[in-house]
Motif scaffolding. Sequence first.
Motif, PDB file in Angstrom:
ATOM      1  N   LEU A  64      17.843  74.102  21.299  1.00  0.00           N
ATOM      2  CA  LEU A  64      16.520  74.368  21.884  1.00  0.00           C
ATOM      3  C   LEU A  64      16.152  73.208  22.793  1.00  0.00           C
ATOM      4  CD1 LEU A  64      15.567  75.325  18.375  1.00  0.00           C
ATOM      5  CD2 LEU A  64      15.238  76.961  20.208  1.00  0.00           C
ATOM      6  N   ALA A  77       9.942  76.780  20.833  1.00  0.00           N
ATOM      7  CA  ALA A  77      11.133  76.379  20.073  1.00  0.00           C
ATOM      8  C   ALA A  77      11.044  76.868  18.637  1.00  0.00           C
ATOM      9  CB  ALA A  77      11.270  74.859  20.110  1.00  0.00           C
ATOM     10  N   GLN A  80      11.523  80.572  18.373  1.00  0.00           N
ATOM     11  CA  GLN A  80      12.922  80.969  18.552  1.00  0.00           C
ATOM     12  C   GLN A  80      13.706  80.763  17.245  1.00  0.00           C
ATOM     13  OE1 GLN A  80      14.520  79.377  22.215  1.00  0.00           O
ATOM     14  NE2 GLN A  80      16.598  80.076  21.703  1.00  0.00           N
TER      15      GLN A  80
END
Length: 257
Positions: A64, A77, A80
């Motif tokens: 990331l 981030a 995700q």
Amino acid sequence: MFLPSFRLDGKRAVVTGAGRGIGRALAVGLAEAGADVALIARTREDLEETASIIHELGSRTLILQADVTKRKEVQQAVAQVQGEWKNIDILINNAGMNIRSKALEVTDEEWQTIMDTNLKSAFMFAQEIGKIMKEQPTGGRIINISSVAGHVALRTGVVYASTKAAMIQMTKVLAMEWGQYGINVNSIGPWYFKTPLTAKLLADEDYVRDILAVTPLKRVGELPELVGPVVFLSSEAGSYVSGQTLFVDGGMTIHGF
Ligand SMILES: NC(=O)C1=CN([C@@H]2O[C@H](COP(=O)(O)OP(=O)(O)OC[C@H]3O[C@@H](n4cnc5c(N)ncnc54)[C@H](OP(=O)(O)O)[C@@H]3O)[C@@H](O)[C@H]2O)C=CC1
Ligand SMILES: C[C@H](O)[C@@H]1OC(=O)[C@H](O)[C@@H]1O
């Protein structure tokens, strides 16, 4: 049976500043203990190098690329990682930097950069991942990488020291607020370890002589000596430790005269 597990098999960890130095060592060490690791920093090539080391261990990674000082990038981030892995069991707030200005020369920009990178980023990740851990039956572990500079006066800058002292206090308050959710929050306070952040200083023989003069073990640390305490605090073995700061410092912070 009295020996708890130090293993992290099946755990999902997020490490900030995982591109080099202490963050890379911690990310690889957590993987060696069995964890999958999400790697966060701004430099993709560094992250890919850390990831390739971890893949050889058989653990999974997420890369990331993010600036940890920006809330939006922190949120993206974390979203995700949650999207890919659902659970987040371990957060290592490691990203940090220093500008070693003397107090009378510190500029507003230097203040902001050091504060945002070292302290605000750790709080933002703790908030965004604490929200997830709070809903997990297994809670989670948050480990903040502070410094001896958060406990004793160092010549490496007042702003950096202030961020590291604040991390120690933030650790205590988050541990108090989030213990009810099964979230342990601790800090690690390293003395000198050879990384890109400190390489120049540790190449100076006079400076190293000054360091060793206040270090009972008479040497700087080796990166595996930081990995052990972090794996301990991340594992079953550390399940009843919270709100604490473990100085990994060769004995330096006991220094009296
Ligand atoms: N080395 C030492 O002796 C000691 C270090 N510490 C602490 O340990 C931590 C790691 O230090 P160390 O490994 O030496 O430092 P390094 O400079 O070697 O590594 C710092 C890491 O943080 C990342 N980082 C820095 N700024 C940002 C940002 N804005 N967004 C995302 N990632 C960022 C860097 O990646 P990129 O630039 O690609 O973003 C890099 O991966 C720091 O918090 C430091 O204060 C504490 C005591 C002693
Ligand atoms: C030990 C400190 O955290 C470390 O030493 C340095 O020179 C870095 O800038 C940090 O302050």
